[in-house]
Design a protein around this motif. Structure first.
Motif, short mmCIF file in Angstrom:
data_model
loop_
_atom_site.label_atom_id
_atom_site.label_comp_id
_atom_site.label_asym_id
_atom_site.label_seq_id
_atom_site.Cartn_x
_atom_site.Cartn_y
_atom_site.Cartn_z
N ASP A 1 81.32 119.43 113.91
CA ASP A 1 82.44 119.62 114.85
C ASP A 1 82.71 121.12 114.92
OD1 ASP A 1 85.97 118.61 115.03
OD2 ASP A 1 84.60 119.62 116.44
N ASP B 1 82.28 120.74 126.43
CA ASP B 1 82.25 120.92 124.96
C ASP B 1 80.99 120.27 124.40
OD1 ASP B 1 84.00 119.17 122.29
OD2 ASP B 1 82.54 120.79 122.23
N ASP C 1 78.77 120.07 121.01
CA ASP C 1 78.69 120.41 119.59
C ASP C 1 77.27 120.26 119.05
OD1 ASP C 1 81.61 120.70 118.90
OD2 ASP C 1 81.61 118.71 119.82
N ASP D 1 83.71 123.23 116.99
CA ASP D 1 84.95 123.84 117.51
C ASP D 1 86.17 123.15 116.90
OD1 ASP D 1 84.42 122.06 120.65
OD2 ASP D 1 84.72 121.41 118.58
N SER E 1 86.41 116.23 118.05
CA SER E 1 85.40 115.41 118.76
C SER E 1 84.05 116.04 118.51
CB SER E 1 85.69 115.42 120.26
OG SER E 1 85.45 116.74 120.74
N ASN F 1 87.62 120.49 117.08
CA ASN F 1 88.65 119.84 117.94
C ASN F 1 88.66 118.33 117.72
OD1 ASN F 1 86.34 118.97 119.07
ND2 ASN F 1 86.79 119.66 121.16
ZN ZN Z 1 83.86 119.46 119.73
#
Ligand code: ZN
Ligand code: GZL
Length: 328
Positions: A160, A226, A228, A162, A166, A164
């Protein structure tokens, strides 16, 4: 299930083939006691395929197998044409890697009518008539996808990137309809269900090529807010994705984690440099087992219905250790 051939049949086959060899029947493609194999290869789309072709050609030479070889440029109709030409030439055995799972029954029935045994290598067919081929030699692609999914679940927090909450995965699929593409997607999907944060938010075929992977990744980088993780069904598409990610000013392996399948030299090099995070090995060195199976099949000996190849996985440290003596 071991396929049994009755002793009498084996006897007849042995006598038959000896007579044919002894008689030097000119219509028989193999006048001496070596066998003649017709091999219909998928193409030359990836580093894996190159290593696979080399293993088949080198082993045929070592074993004294007369090899007729064709490259179908990833087109099913070319593979079917090649198989038909091998039937005309009355080879002793036909082997091939079906580029896609469907559409083989007709030509395989022609081989069966011509009494030429067929060995499937690398990729399988979805035909439920298993009398159309003697054996299947190759990897368990679902297991390969599961190994990739397991690694992501085990490394979810780091994935993950970033933070966040998700973990969005974009998937670079292999050739549409090919067994490795279907199965590697299924195995992966099954395993990532263990962590609700992980979701495949985009998936598209890159046709197992570096250029295909690069082009699809470029479009994902534009369309996906986004990303990942990248899960690529082979190293070559993963290497293409690396080019696209770097061109977008991001660090592959750090800003976006990358999981691939194959473990060919270029992939293992990127892994050792930290641009890929995990590789599931898919062994291309099928030559020795293939020639052994072919000689047994032509001699009418029993062979297992399925021969699965040995293979493992690599993280960055393991890649550094393994690279020096990698054969491919
Ligand atoms: Zn993410
Ligand atoms: C898998 C093989 C796949 C490789 C790709 O056994 O069929 O095809 O993973 C290759 O690199 O193109």
């Amino acid at each position: 299930m071991i396929r049994r051939v009755s002793a009498a049949a084996v006897g007849a086959v042995l006598v038959g083939s000896l007579a044919a060899c002894g008689g030097g029947d000119s219509s028989d493609a193999s006048d001496d006691d070596s066998i003649t194999m017709g091999f219909a290869q998928v193409g030359a789309e990836s580093g894996w395929r190159t290593a696979n072709t080399k293993s088949i050609k080198d082993t045929a030479k070592q074993e004294g197998v007369t090899l007729k070889f064709s490259d179908a440029q990833q087109k099913q109709e070319n593979q079917i044409k090649a198989i038909r030409s091998y039937i005309q030439q009355k080879v002793d055995v036909i082997a091939f890697s079906p580029v896609v799972e469907t559409g083989w029954d007709t030509v395989l029935q022609e081989a069966k009518r011509a009494k030429i045994p067929v060995i499937l290598t690398d990729r399988s067919v979805d035909s439920d008539d298993t009398s159309l081929y003697e054996t299947f030699l190759g990897s368990d692609f679902v297991l390969e996808g599961e190994k990739a999914g397991d690694w992501l679940v085990e490394n979810a927090d780091a994935a993950d990137t970033d933070t966040n909450g998700s973990i969005n995965v974009v998937q670079l699929e292999g050739t549409t309809g090919a067994a490795p593409a279907i199965d590697r997607a299924d195995g992966f999907k099954e395993k990532i269900g263990a962590d609700p944060r992980i979701e495949v938010t985009a998936s598209q075929t890159g046709d197992f090529t570096r250029d295909g992977g690069k082009k699809v990744m470029e479009s994902f980088l534009k369309s996906q807010p986004d990303i990942d993780v990248v899960y690529a069904h082979n190293d070559d598409m993963g290497l293409g994705a690396i080019e696209a990610i770097e061109a977008a000013g991001k660090k592959p392996g750090t800003d976006i984690k990358i999981i691939t399948v194959d473990a060919v030299k270029d992939g293992m090099t990127a892994l050792s440099q930290g641009k890929i995070n995990f590789i599931v090995e898919c062994n291309p060195l099928l030559g020795p087992q293939l020639m052994d199976l072919a000689q047994k099949v032509v001699a009418g000996e029993e062979v297992p219905e399925r021969v699965v190849t040995e293979e493992t996985t690599f993280d960055q440290e393991q890649a550094k250790a393994a690279l020096p003596d990698r054969q491919y």
